[in-house]
Design a protein around this motif. Structure first.
Motif, short mmCIF file in Angstrom:
data_model
loop_
_atom_site.label_atom_id
_atom_site.label_comp_id
_atom_site.label_asym_id
_atom_site.label_seq_id
_atom_site.Cartn_x
_atom_site.Cartn_y
_atom_site.Cartn_z
N GLN A 70 41.93 98.57 34.83
CA GLN A 70 43.07 99.15 35.54
C GLN A 70 44.28 98.22 35.50
OE1 GLN A 70 44.02 101.97 36.86
NE2 GLN A 70 45.86 101.16 37.79
N TYR B 12 44.99 95.78 33.32
CA TYR B 12 45.54 95.66 31.97
C TYR B 12 46.27 96.93 31.54
CZ TYR B 12 42.56 91.54 31.83
OH TYR B 12 41.96 90.35 32.11
N GLN B 13 45.73 98.10 31.88
CA GLN B 13 46.40 99.35 31.54
C GLN B 13 47.72 99.49 32.30
OE1 GLN B 13 43.25 102.22 32.25
NE2 GLN B 13 42.71 102.25 30.08
N GLN B 14 47.73 99.04 33.53
CA GLN B 14 48.95 99.10 34.32
C GLN B 14 50.04 98.21 33.70
OE1 GLN B 14 47.88 98.43 38.37
NE2 GLN B 14 49.80 99.22 39.18
N ILE B 15 49.65 97.04 33.24
CA ILE B 15 50.62 96.15 32.58
C ILE B 15 51.12 96.80 31.30
CG2 ILE B 15 50.93 93.94 31.42
CD1 ILE B 15 48.78 92.81 33.40
N GLU C 111 51.36 99.93 30.54
CA GLU C 111 52.23 101.06 30.85
C GLU C 111 53.58 100.61 31.40
OE1 GLU C 111 49.85 103.39 33.50
OE2 GLU C 111 48.48 104.01 31.91
N SER C 112 53.68 99.35 31.76
CA SER C 112 54.90 98.84 32.39
C SER C 112 55.76 98.02 31.45
CB SER C 112 54.53 97.97 33.60
OG SER C 112 53.79 98.71 34.53
N THR C 113 55.42 98.02 30.17
CA THR C 113 56.21 97.21 29.23
C THR C 113 56.43 97.96 27.93
OG1 THR C 113 56.37 95.07 28.10
CG2 THR C 113 54.18 96.06 28.23
N ASP C 114 57.48 97.58 27.24
CA ASP C 114 57.70 98.11 25.90
C ASP C 114 57.49 97.01 24.85
OD1 ASP C 114 59.92 96.57 26.41
OD2 ASP C 114 61.38 98.15 26.00
N ARG D 274 51.19 94.91 24.37
CA ARG D 274 50.36 96.09 24.22
C ARG D 274 49.20 95.86 23.25
NH1 ARG D 274 52.19 101.25 25.47
NH2 ARG D 274 53.99 101.23 26.83
#
Length: 101
Positions: free
Chosen positions: A38, A40-43, A45-48, A53
């Motif tokens: 959770q 790592y996925q949150q991070i 989803e919060s970056t480009d 990624r």
């Protein structure tokens, strides 16, 4: 998640774990793997940032593998628990009107 504030949180027990303690520890480990996924996925989803990624996708997949390995170990050590989980899965299949593959 880990707590490193106190040495007593990371030391080995003086006696071997009982079967009940092992099962409890495995369940805690599974929960910890899902918590890491959770995070790592949150991070991600919060970056480009593509580098972030790429690395976190790889780490997330590793955590999923760890969770799967721990769940299989739990299945081997506690088949009664596995039967309860299977019952819950079947109940959800029935309630959702799905068919098993």
């Amino acid at each position: 998640m880990p707590r490193f504030a106190d040495i007593h949180n990371v030391r080995a027990p003086n006696t071997p774990l009982s079967q009940t303690e092992i099962l409890r520890a495995l369940k805690f480990g599974i929960a910890s793997e899902f918590e890491a996924i959770q995070i790592y996925q949150q991070i991600m989803e919060s970056t480009d940032n593509d580098q972030v990624r790429i690395v976190l996708t790889d780490i997330t997949q590793d955590e999923m593998h760890h969770a799967g390995a721990l769940m299989k170990l739990l299945d081997v050590l506690a088949p009664g628990d596995s039967a309860q989980y299977a019952h819950g899965m079947q109940k959800a299949v029935n309630e959702l009107g799905l068919t098993e593959k």
